[in-house]
Design a protein around this motif. Sequence first.
Motif, short mmCIF file in Angstrom:
data_model
loop_
_atom_site.label_atom_id
_atom_site.label_comp_id
_atom_site.label_asym_id
_atom_site.label_seq_id
_atom_site.Cartn_x
_atom_site.Cartn_y
_atom_site.Cartn_z
N GLU A 116 -73.08 8.49 -0.55
CA GLU A 116 -73.77 7.22 -0.31
C GLU A 116 -75.20 7.27 -0.86
O GLU A 116 -75.68 6.30 -1.45
N SER A 117 -75.88 8.41 -0.65
CA SER A 117 -77.27 8.47 -1.12
C SER A 117 -77.32 8.50 -2.64
O SER A 117 -78.25 7.96 -3.25
N LEU A 118 -76.30 9.11 -3.27
CA LEU A 118 -76.23 9.09 -4.74
C LEU A 118 -76.08 7.66 -5.24
O LEU A 118 -76.78 7.22 -6.16
N ILE A 119 -75.15 6.91 -4.60
CA ILE A 119 -74.96 5.50 -4.96
C ILE A 119 -76.28 4.75 -4.81
O ILE A 119 -76.68 3.95 -5.66
N HIS A 120 -76.98 5.07 -3.73
CA HIS A 120 -78.25 4.41 -3.41
C HIS A 120 -79.28 4.65 -4.51
O HIS A 120 -80.08 3.79 -4.83
N ILE A 121 -79.25 5.86 -5.08
CA ILE A 121 -80.22 6.18 -6.14
C ILE A 121 -79.83 5.50 -7.44
O ILE A 121 -80.66 4.94 -8.16
N VAL A 122 -78.53 5.55 -7.76
CA VAL A 122 -78.09 5.12 -9.09
C VAL A 122 -77.92 3.61 -9.18
O VAL A 122 -78.19 3.01 -10.23
N GLN A 123 -77.53 2.98 -8.07
CA GLN A 123 -77.22 1.55 -8.08
C GLN A 123 -78.34 0.68 -8.67
O GLN A 123 -78.07 -0.16 -9.53
N PRO A 124 -79.62 0.86 -8.26
CA PRO A 124 -80.68 -0.01 -8.80
C PRO A 124 -80.84 0.12 -10.32
O PRO A 124 -81.25 -0.83 -10.98
N ILE A 125 -80.50 1.29 -10.89
CA ILE A 125 -80.71 1.49 -12.32
C ILE A 125 -79.56 0.92 -13.13
O ILE A 125 -79.76 0.22 -14.12
N LEU A 126 -78.32 1.20 -12.71
CA LEU A 126 -77.17 0.86 -13.53
C LEU A 126 -76.37 -0.33 -13.00
O LEU A 126 -75.40 -0.74 -13.64
N GLY A 127 -76.74 -0.86 -11.84
CA GLY A 127 -76.03 -2.02 -11.32
C GLY A 127 -74.60 -1.68 -10.96
O GLY A 127 -74.33 -0.68 -10.30
N SER A 128 -73.67 -2.52 -11.45
CA SER A 128 -72.28 -2.36 -11.01
C SER A 128 -71.61 -1.16 -11.67
O SER A 128 -70.53 -0.76 -11.25
N PHE A 129 -72.23 -0.57 -12.69
CA PHE A 129 -71.66 0.63 -13.29
C PHE A 129 -72.09 1.88 -12.53
O PHE A 129 -71.73 2.99 -12.90
N GLY A 130 -72.90 1.66 -11.48
CA GLY A 130 -73.43 2.79 -10.70
C GLY A 130 -72.33 3.67 -10.15
O GLY A 130 -72.43 4.90 -10.20
N SER A 131 -71.24 3.04 -9.64
CA SER A 131 -70.20 3.87 -9.01
C SER A 131 -69.48 4.72 -10.05
O SER A 131 -69.04 5.84 -9.75
N ILE A 132 -69.38 4.21 -11.30
CA ILE A 132 -68.77 5.03 -12.37
C ILE A 132 -69.67 6.23 -12.67
O ILE A 132 -69.19 7.36 -12.79
N ALA A 133 -70.99 5.98 -12.75
CA ALA A 133 -71.93 7.08 -13.02
C ALA A 133 -71.85 8.12 -11.92
O ALA A 133 -71.84 9.33 -12.20
N VAL A 134 -71.77 7.65 -10.66
CA VAL A 134 -71.69 8.59 -9.54
C VAL A 134 -70.41 9.41 -9.63
O VAL A 134 -70.42 10.63 -9.41
N PHE A 135 -69.31 8.73 -10.01
CA PHE A 135 -68.05 9.47 -10.17
C PHE A 135 -68.20 10.54 -11.23
O PHE A 135 -67.77 11.69 -11.04
N LEU A 136 -68.87 10.21 -12.36
CA LEU A 136 -69.02 11.20 -13.43
C LEU A 136 -69.90 12.37 -12.96
O LEU A 136 -69.62 13.52 -13.29
N ILE A 137 -70.95 12.06 -12.18
CA ILE A 137 -71.80 13.14 -11.65
C ILE A 137 -70.99 14.07 -10.77
O ILE A 137 -71.05 15.30 -10.88
N GLU A 138 -70.17 13.46 -9.88
CA GLU A 138 -69.38 14.28 -8.96
C GLU A 138 -68.33 15.11 -9.71
O GLU A 138 -68.11 16.28 -9.40
N PHE A 139 -67.72 14.47 -10.71
CA PHE A 139 -66.74 15.16 -11.54
C PHE A 139 -67.39 16.38 -12.21
O PHE A 139 -66.86 17.50 -12.15
N ALA A 140 -68.57 16.17 -12.79
CA ALA A 140 -69.28 17.27 -13.47
C ALA A 140 -69.64 18.36 -12.48
O ALA A 140 -69.52 19.56 -12.78
N THR A 141 -70.07 17.97 -11.26
CA THR A 141 -70.43 18.97 -10.25
C THR A 141 -69.24 19.87 -9.93
O THR A 141 -69.36 21.10 -9.89
N LEU A 142 -68.08 19.22 -9.71
CA LEU A 142 -66.90 20.01 -9.37
C LEU A 142 -66.51 20.92 -10.53
O LEU A 142 -66.18 22.09 -10.32
N ILE A 143 -66.59 20.39 -11.77
CA ILE A 143 -66.20 21.21 -12.92
C ILE A 143 -67.13 22.42 -13.03
O ILE A 143 -66.68 23.53 -13.33
#
Lengths: 363, 120
Positions: free
Chosen positions: A282-309
């Motif tokens: 949720e806090s990641l979404i909170h940080i990214v949402q104002p910058i990327l708007g509705s693409f924020g959740s995709i960016a967060v998914f990519l960050i999480e994906f990269a973290t796990l990898i």
Amino acid sequence: MTIIFSIIVFAMVLIVGFHVAPLMTWVERRQCAFIQRRVGPNRVGIFGFTLFGLGQPIADAVKLLFKEDGNPSYVQPFFYFIAPLIPSVTGLAALMVIPFGAQDTFFGTVFSPQVLSVGAGFLLFFAMSSMSVYGVTLAGWSSNNKYSLLGGLRASAQMISYELGMGLSLIPIVLIYQTLDLQQIVYAQSHSYLFGFLPDWGIFRAPVSFFIFLITIFAETNRLPFDLAEGEAELIAGFLVEYGGMRWSLFFLGEYAMMFAFSGLISCLFLGGYSLPYLTHESLIHIVQPILGSFGSIAVFLIEFATLIVKMSIIMLIFVQVRFTVPRFRYDQLMKLGWVTILPLALINLFVTALVLGYSSFK
Amino acid sequence: MIYSPYYNVLVVFIALIGIITLISLLAIFLGPKKENQAKKEAYECGIPSPHTAQQKLSVKFYLVAILFILFDIEVIFLYLWALNFQELGWFGIIEIFLFLGILLVGYLYILQTKALDWES
């Protein structure tokens, strides 16, 4: 829309799974070379760009695809042909159980980056990893070769012995998080803190479980120091003796996919999975949402994906480091370690965890 | 038909089996075909091969398999208890410790009869 998202995630995980084996062969050879003070494969390149020899796995894959498909005359044809399919199918299927990000909504549709999100959770993973034993055993038995048979037998005896320790070492995790669902376990790990400052990861809650599990996954995936099934020094290549070309490499595809899947499981259970420490979804979404708007959740998914990898890659590097550091066990030592050391240790760990948890929650 | 996420497991399995079979078939058609008798022999050691290896095995392997089944069922029971840990409370802990205690006697018997001793 949900079906399209599922197919995208399936394809993504499949691509990752198929790329693990070639990449890891290169990583393994390079890391081995550095440990032994050599250079390792660094020549193959595309149009003059060598990139530390990253062209090597591509060349290897092409070579394996165009190699003659050996057909020895004394094998049992049916089992000989289906044996390599089993480890690769189960290895890739096990990778589908790992959650690569939190569930979220993209453009109004629920998006879950976990292909197989079932209630049984990581028990399904265990089912897959246990089934891969059949491939090794059938390969050894159907090859009609003494070395193969010995390799297959050893593999089956070793894998079932270490499965007990593996199953028992994860019960403290179920006791602590009270669920089998990997998505919920990762959620619980990222949303609370231990002693107020440590992230609530499984490794801090159950360190003994972590080490037992780490040891048993070496045995489960047939890696050194437990690779008695294919020990080159004594069995030439064990169950792989009669295989060549693409079918041989399917075993390796399966082995590396299974290693990667196990790295994913250990990251999700003990190292917080896709979550960054001190940053919830949720806090990641909170940080990214104002910058990327509705693409924020995709960016967060990519960050999480990269973290796990990244977390999975670190475990994979540990696999390689151990391979070139620890000598191979003798077979009786291996069975003794599994039955006489790891099994009682896992039981004691379980007793202590149950008593401590019982004392702290029921008084 | 009621939808269950477990159908996905079946779909994923069928898709993976299809893809992997395709790859192995592809290799059969792409590779060269040059057969000779020496290539078809079993890769053992110079002397003529008996062409079978499926013979009597050491009884130790069967013992390990039987012991595995016993202890694996134990592990499955423990998972059920672990999931209901909070509801069962002390009752569950004491019961499962009794269950494990009985199995522990069996384990000690196995150790004492040297069933796990691979040197003999």
